[in-house]
Design a protein around this motif. Structure first.
Motif, PDB file in Angstrom:
ATOM      1  N   PRO A  97      -1.019  21.918 -32.228  1.00 34.34           N
ATOM      2  CA  PRO A  97       0.328  21.809 -32.810  1.00 34.34           C
ATOM      3  C   PRO A  97       1.108  23.115 -32.758  1.00 34.34           C
ATOM      4  N   ASP A 101       4.627  23.853 -30.805  1.00 38.10           N
ATOM      5  CA  ASP A 101       5.783  24.444 -31.481  1.00 38.10           C
ATOM      6  C   ASP A 101       6.308  25.667 -30.723  1.00 38.10           C
ATOM      7  N   TRP A 126       5.599  15.128 -34.092  1.00 42.76           N
ATOM      8  CA  TRP A 126       4.153  14.972 -34.035  1.00 42.76           C
ATOM      9  C   TRP A 126       3.455  16.162 -34.687  1.00 42.76           C
ATOM     10  N   THR A 127       3.915  17.375 -34.401  1.00 40.33           N
ATOM     11  CA  THR A 127       3.290  18.551 -35.013  1.00 40.33           C
ATOM     12  C   THR A 127       3.493  18.555 -36.525  1.00 40.33           C
ATOM     13  N   ARG A 130       0.824  16.749 -38.385  1.00 41.19           N
ATOM     14  CA  ARG A 130      -0.478  17.431 -38.437  1.00 41.19           C
ATOM     15  C   ARG A 130      -0.603  18.275 -39.693  1.00 41.19           C
TER      16      ARG A 130
END
Length: 268
Positions: A97, A101, A126-127, A130
């Protein structure tokens, strides 16, 4: 003189360590102040994601470049702060992640050079999933059981927007019938659902391969979503004896080894 220099360096080092400790408490703490800070960061993240989704529609606006650079500054500040808040920066930098980024930040800092990869910015959503900050409100309200379903929905949305951006970037044109972002989204949804009306098709071998991949991955994500919604919910509670992580919410014994469990009741 040497002692004075060493004392000054020690004070500067301790100040920096206190600053990192403060960041660690803000990003990972459970105090009221920390939770407010995490909620504010979450709102900023969601605003950034909304900007990424709307980017194809805003690209022609005169203020777009300034917004783009402002988002880059926010993302850089957040990445720097999160890096300082971790106890092992090299290990943190190797996490997927974080790598994603950093790549997203590069597309913001070099919008012209990496313009064709801008559609990947939606991976920021999506990150975000996490990180525990997104799920803490659900868990506090006893809705932690729905985390898996929410994750499946988000994964599907991220895939849809990535494919839409890819199709819009590389296939837009009169010969394909894709004249705008909505047309690309329309094609993506029809391909993922295997509806295939045939009014928009991607030309050439590359277009056919793209359609095949979209359909296969899309069906897989739909199946995963259906499983997350309709199968019996499980709680993530590792068995102290055998390590099995998934159990029924009302399980008394581990179904693998029979060890007595003490699963917290999230509804209370």
């Amino acid at each position: 003189m040497t002692d004075k220099t060493e004392d000054q360096s020690s004070n500067e080092g301790s100040s920096f360590d206190r600053f990192r400790a403060r960041l660690r408490l803000l990003y990972h703490g459970q105090s009221v102040q920390a939770l407010r800070f995490q909620f504010a960061v979450l709102l900023v993240d969601l605003a950034i994601i909304a900007f990424f989704i709307a980017t194809p529609l805003l690209r022609g606006d005169p203020a777009f470049l300034w917004i783009d650079l402002s988002v880059a500054a926010l993302l850089l500040a957040d990445l720097t702060a999160r890096g300082l808040a971790t106890s092992d920066i090299p290990k943190w930098l190797r996490q997927l992640p974080v790598v994603v980024d950093i790549f997203i930040l590069a597309t913001l800092l070099f919008p012209t050079m990496l313009a064709n990869l801008g559609f990947l910015r939606i991976l920021r959503l999506w990150t975000l999933t996490r990180r525990s900050v997104l799920w803490k409100p659900l868990e506090k309200r006893g809705l932690g059981l729905w985390r898996e379903s929410a994750q499946a929905v988000i994964n599907l949305l991220v895939f849809l927007f990535i494919v839409t951006g890819f199709v819009y970037t590389f296939f837009a044109g009169e010969e394909t019938g894709i004249e705008g972002y909505v047309d690309a989204l329309y094609f993506t949804v029809t391909a993922v659902t295997t509806t295939g009306f045939g009014d928009i098709i991607l030309p050439g071998t590359f277009g056919k391969l793209t359609s095949i991949i979209v359909m296969i991955v899309g069906i897989s994500l739909f199946v995963r979503l259906a499983q997350a919604i309709f199968r019996p919910h499980k709680v993530n509670f590792p068995c102290p004896q055998c390590g099995l992580r998934k159990h029924d919410p009302d399980a008394v014994h581990c179904k693998a080894c029979g060890h007595v469990l003490n699963i917290p009741d999230e509804g209370r």
